[in-house]
Design a protein around this motif. Structure first.
Motif, PDB file in Angstrom:
ATOM      1  N   GLY A  98       0.834  -1.190  -0.111  1.00 36.70           N
ATOM      2  CA  GLY A  98      -0.102  -0.261  -0.243  1.00 36.70           C
ATOM      3  C   GLY A  98       0.844   1.256  -0.003  1.00 36.70           C
ATOM      4  N   VAL A  99       2.050   1.284  -0.527  1.00 35.25           N
ATOM      5  CA  VAL A  99       2.949   2.533  -0.482  1.00 35.25           C
ATOM      6  C   VAL A  99       2.453   3.123  -2.061  1.00 35.25           C
ATOM      7  CG1 VAL A  99       5.256   3.447  -0.567  1.00 35.25           C
ATOM      8  CG2 VAL A  99       4.556   1.243   0.740  1.00 35.25           C
ATOM      9  N   LYS A 100       2.286   4.321  -2.200  1.00 31.00           N
ATOM     10  CA  LYS A 100       1.742   5.090  -3.561  1.00 31.00           C
ATOM     11  C   LYS A 100       2.807   5.933  -4.017  1.00 31.00           C
ATOM     12  CE  LYS A 100      -2.211   4.772  -5.002  1.00 31.00           C
ATOM     13  NZ  LYS A 100      -2.564   4.215  -6.084  1.00 31.00           N
ATOM     14  N   ARG A 101       3.499   6.400  -3.379  1.00 31.26           N
ATOM     15  CA  ARG A 101       4.503   7.569  -4.097  1.00 31.26           C
ATOM     16  C   ARG A 101       5.642   6.993  -4.325  1.00 31.26           C
ATOM     17  NH1 ARG A 101       5.011  11.121  -7.308  1.00 31.26           N
ATOM     18  NH2 ARG A 101       5.906  13.070  -6.828  1.00 31.26           N
ATOM     19  N   PHE A 102       6.006   7.017  -5.596  1.00 30.93           N
ATOM     20  CA  PHE A 102       7.300   6.598  -6.352  1.00 30.93           C
ATOM     21  C   PHE A 102       7.932   7.541  -7.242  1.00 30.93           C
ATOM     22  CE2 PHE A 102       9.271   3.257  -9.369  1.00 30.93           C
ATOM     23  CZ  PHE A 102      10.447   3.246  -8.694  1.00 30.93           C
ATOM     24  N   ILE A 103       9.257   7.918  -7.115  1.00 29.37           N
ATOM     25  CA  ILE A 103      10.037   8.844  -7.681  1.00 29.37           C
ATOM     26  C   ILE A 103      11.209   8.201  -8.180  1.00 29.37           C
ATOM     27  CG2 ILE A 103      11.012  11.110  -7.872  1.00 29.37           C
ATOM     28  CD1 ILE A 103       9.098  12.139  -5.726  1.00 29.37           C
ATOM     29  N   ASP A 148      -0.522   1.686 -11.055  1.00 32.22           N
ATOM     30  CA  ASP A 148      -1.403   2.571 -10.509  1.00 32.22           C
ATOM     31  C   ASP A 148      -0.760   3.441  -9.411  1.00 32.22           C
ATOM     32  OD1 ASP A 148      -3.590   1.591 -12.019  1.00 32.22           O
ATOM     33  OD2 ASP A 148      -3.547  -0.190 -10.551  1.00 32.22           O
ATOM     34  N   LEU A 149       0.623   3.413  -9.365  1.00 34.56           N
ATOM     35  CA  LEU A 149       0.979   4.495  -8.262  1.00 34.56           C
ATOM     36  C   LEU A 149       1.121   5.672  -8.554  1.00 34.56           C
ATOM     37  CD1 LEU A 149       4.294   2.424  -8.130  1.00 34.56           C
ATOM     38  CD2 LEU A 149       2.560   2.150  -6.592  1.00 34.56           C
ATOM     39  N   ASP A 150       1.365   6.518  -7.680  1.00 36.08           N
ATOM     40  CA  ASP A 150       1.455   8.116  -7.876  1.00 36.08           C
ATOM     41  C   ASP A 150       2.927   8.356  -8.037  1.00 36.08           C
ATOM     42  OD1 ASP A 150      -1.062   8.191  -6.858  1.00 36.08           O
ATOM     43  OD2 ASP A 150      -0.430   8.806  -4.800  1.00 36.08           O
ATOM     44  N   TRP A 151       3.342   8.116  -9.367  1.00 34.89           N
ATOM     45  CA  TRP A 151       4.474   8.073  -9.872  1.00 34.89           C
ATOM     46  C   TRP A 151       4.821   9.640 -10.384  1.00 34.89           C
ATOM     47  CZ3 TRP A 151       4.917   9.172 -15.223  1.00 34.89           C
ATOM     48  CH2 TRP A 151       3.939   9.201 -15.923  1.00 34.89           C
ATOM     49  N   THR A 152       6.339   9.911 -10.145  1.00 32.18           N
ATOM     50  CA  THR A 152       7.176  10.896 -11.070  1.00 32.18           C
ATOM     51  C   THR A 152       8.217  10.291 -11.473  1.00 32.18           C
ATOM     52  OG1 THR A 152       5.956  12.702  -9.737  1.00 32.18           O
ATOM     53  CG2 THR A 152       8.235  13.116 -11.023  1.00 32.18           C
ATOM     54  N   MET A 192      14.293  15.759  -6.479  1.00 33.84           N
ATOM     55  CA  MET A 192      13.283  14.484  -6.000  1.00 33.84           C
ATOM     56  C   MET A 192      12.872  14.694  -4.741  1.00 33.84           C
ATOM     57  SD  MET A 192      15.956  11.435  -7.459  1.00 33.84           S
ATOM     58  CE  MET A 192      14.779   9.958  -7.341  1.00 33.84           C
ATOM     59  N   LEU A 193      13.444  15.114  -3.761  1.00 34.21           N
ATOM     60  CA  LEU A 193      13.082  15.266  -2.339  1.00 34.21           C
ATOM     61  C   LEU A 193      11.967  16.505  -2.425  1.00 34.21           C
ATOM     62  CD1 LEU A 193      16.305  14.773  -0.346  1.00 34.21           C
ATOM     63  CD2 LEU A 193      14.479  13.180  -0.295  1.00 34.21           C
ATOM     64  N   GLU A 194      12.409  17.588  -3.059  1.00 41.52           N
ATOM     65  CA  GLU A 194      11.178  18.502  -3.343  1.00 41.52           C
ATOM     66  C   GLU A 194       9.850  17.991  -3.568  1.00 41.52           C
ATOM     67  OE1 GLU A 194      11.758  22.490  -3.030  1.00 41.52           O
ATOM     68  OE2 GLU A 194      12.745  21.436  -1.562  1.00 41.52           O
ATOM     69  N   ASN A 195       9.654  17.220  -4.686  1.00 39.31           N
ATOM     70  CA  ASN A 195       8.524  16.756  -5.020  1.00 39.31           C
ATOM     71  C   ASN A 195       7.959  15.718  -4.346  1.00 39.31           C
ATOM     72  OD1 ASN A 195       7.845  17.936  -7.867  1.00 39.31           O
ATOM     73  ND2 ASN A 195      10.180  18.120  -7.753  1.00 39.31           N
ATOM     74  N   LEU A 196       8.461  15.243  -3.308  1.00 38.79           N
ATOM     75  CA  LEU A 196       7.775  13.990  -2.490  1.00 38.79           C
ATOM     76  C   LEU A 196       6.325  14.304  -2.301  1.00 38.79           C
ATOM     77  CD1 LEU A 196      10.478  12.946  -0.025  1.00 38.79           C
ATOM     78  CD2 LEU A 196       9.308  11.494  -1.677  1.00 38.79           C
ATOM     79  N   GLU A 197       6.038  15.795  -1.760  1.00 31.25           N
ATOM     80  CA  GLU A 197       4.677  15.877  -1.392  1.00 31.25           C
ATOM     81  C   GLU A 197       4.030  16.965  -2.211  1.00 31.25           C
ATOM     82  OE1 GLU A 197       4.125  15.957   3.171  1.00 31.25           O
ATOM     83  OE2 GLU A 197       6.104  16.667   3.029  1.00 31.25           O
ATOM     84  N   SER A 198       4.680  17.020  -3.662  1.00 35.02           N
ATOM     85  CA  SER A 198       4.044  17.976  -4.620  1.00 35.02           C
ATOM     86  C   SER A 198       3.210  17.112  -5.486  1.00 35.02           C
ATOM     87  CB  SER A 198       5.139  18.830  -5.045  1.00 35.02           C
ATOM     88  OG  SER A 198       4.509  19.434  -6.282  1.00 35.02           O
ATOM     89  N   ASP A 199       2.201  17.667  -5.923  1.00 34.86           N
ATOM     90  CA  ASP A 199       1.482  16.807  -7.242  1.00 34.86           C
ATOM     91  C   ASP A 199       1.684  17.594  -8.419  1.00 34.86           C
ATOM     92  OD1 ASP A 199      -0.070  19.010  -6.935  1.00 34.86           O
ATOM     93  OD2 ASP A 199      -1.989  18.092  -6.441  1.00 34.86           O
ATOM     94  N   LEU A 202       3.042  14.783 -10.746  1.00 31.30           N
ATOM     95  CA  LEU A 202       2.309  13.601 -10.594  1.00 31.30           C
ATOM     96  C   LEU A 202       1.877  12.939 -11.958  1.00 31.30           C
ATOM     97  CD1 LEU A 202       1.751  12.070  -7.952  1.00 31.30           C
ATOM     98  CD2 LEU A 202      -0.784  13.053  -8.163  1.00 31.30           C
ATOM     99  N   HIS A 203       2.379  11.580 -12.348  1.00 25.94           N
ATOM    100  CA  HIS A 203       1.931  10.945 -13.548  1.00 25.94           C
ATOM    101  C   HIS A 203       2.774  11.572 -14.659  1.00 25.94           C
ATOM    102  CE1 HIS A 203      -1.667   9.585 -10.950  1.00 25.94           C
ATOM    103  NE2 HIS A 203      -0.538   8.745 -10.983  1.00 25.94           N
ATOM    104  N   LYS A 204       3.797  12.112 -14.221  1.00 26.90           N
ATOM    105  CA  LYS A 204       4.572  12.872 -15.504  1.00 26.90           C
ATOM    106  C   LYS A 204       6.115  12.680 -15.310  1.00 26.90           C
ATOM    107  CE  LYS A 204       1.953  17.032 -16.125  1.00 26.90           C
ATOM    108  NZ  LYS A 204       0.718  17.128 -15.344  1.00 26.90           N
ATOM    109  N   ALA A 205       6.735  12.486 -16.656  1.00 26.98           N
ATOM    110  CA  ALA A 205       8.196  12.260 -16.725  1.00 26.98           C
ATOM    111  C   ALA A 205       8.592  13.659 -16.772  1.00 26.98           C
ATOM    112  CB  ALA A 205       8.611  11.367 -17.904  1.00 26.98           C
ATOM    113  N   VAL A 206       9.364  14.026 -16.241  1.00 26.24           N
ATOM    114  CA  VAL A 206      10.215  15.464 -16.043  1.00 26.24           C
ATOM    115  C   VAL A 206      11.582  15.718 -16.457  1.00 26.24           C
ATOM    116  CG1 VAL A 206      10.187  15.641 -13.439  1.00 26.24           C
ATOM    117  CG2 VAL A 206       9.984  17.542 -14.667  1.00 26.24           C
TER     118      VAL A 206
END
Ligand SMILES: NC(=O)c1ccc[n+]([C@@H]2O[C@H](COP(=O)([O-])OP(=O)(O)OC[C@H]3O[C@@H](n4cnc5c(N)ncnc54)[C@H](OP(=O)(O)O)[C@@H]3O)[C@@H](O)[C@H]2O)c1
Length: 210
Positions: A98-103, A148-152, A192-199, A202-206
């Motif tokens: 159940g871990v959703k955020r992945f960078i 289905d993750l919250d990926w960046t 990467m760390l700056e984006n942990l809690e930012s959307d 989200l669902h983008k390749a940057v």
């Protein structure tokens, strides 16, 4: 936050750990060889694991808020699936726990950022030296995008060991068709760390460059 980091014995991964600890995060680093990671900190837990062996990484995901990957290798001339298979195992373990955020770091030049590492990479380095590596990275991105993750996905320009600069370019369109842009590993870790809690991404390749 509780962060799980892959690639922590590598150059960018080490920056992620150091900066993450300095920001007060609790970090679990999954590494193949714990002796290589010479960082002592009460907020750092080091776990021996190999992303190609799912059973060695799965339990580390329990209770984590996010996972960050700086995985890479130097087996450029061999057709490997280390990054795509390893990432598939990470995604599967995240789903189970159940871990959703992945960078995750890949590279400029992959998929829809094709040609954005400049002419030298486009005409020489990618087709001749990094062909199989980039093929694997392309599959790695597809696995993340299909999850289905919250990926960046973070696509750096050519990496340097330069100092952390907190001012850099990032966005879907960064990179250059002719020139090879650079970015320090420290700045990539910072982003990467700056984006942990930012959307924002989200669902983008940057892309990220100086
Ligand atoms: N170099 C560039 O100019 C450039 C440009 C754009 C993007 N990138 C990408 O940026 C990323 C980070 O680069 P870097 O130079 O910081 O990487 P690096 O120093 O080569 O570190 C790679 C890390 O991945 C780990 N790893 C490899 N296979 C593993 C496995 N099976 N299980 C667990 N860990 C494993 C390595 O562990 P060990 O220490 O055990 O080997 C190491 O910690 C890479 O994906 C790279 O391709 C690089």
């Amino acid at each position: 936050m509780k962060l799980l980091i892959f690639g922590g014995t590598g150059k960018t991964g080490r920056e992620l750990i150091k900066q993450g600890l300095a920001q007060g995060h609790q970090i679990t680093a999954v590494v193949r060889n714990p002796k290589k990671l010479k960082i002592n900190n009460p907020n750092l837990r080091i776990v021996k694991g190999d992303v190609l062996l799912p059973e060695s990484i799965e339990s580390s995901f329990q209770g984590q808020d996010a996972a960050l990957s700086a995985l890479g290798h130097k087996r450029f001339f061999i057709k490997t699936t280390i990054l795509s298979r390893g990432t598939k195992n990470i995604i599967s373990a995240m789903n189970k726990n159940g871990v959703k955020r992945f960078i995750c770091i890949t590279s400029l030049g992959i998929n829809d950022s094709r040609f954005k590492l400049g002419l030298y990479y486009t005409l020489f380095t990618i087709p001749i030296i990094l062909f199989f590596y980039f093929l694997d990275k392309s599959k790695q991105e597809k696995r993340i995008m299909e999850s289905d993750l919250d990926w960046t996905i973070v696509r750096p320009a050519q990496l340097t060991n330069g100092k952390l600069r907190t001012s850099y370019r990032h966005g879907i369109k960064v990179g250059h068709y002719v020139l090879t842009k650079m970015i320090s590993r420290a700045s990539v870790a910072h982003f990467m760390l700056e984006n942990l809690e930012s959307d924002r991404y989200l669902h983008k390749a940057v892309g990220i460059t100086n």
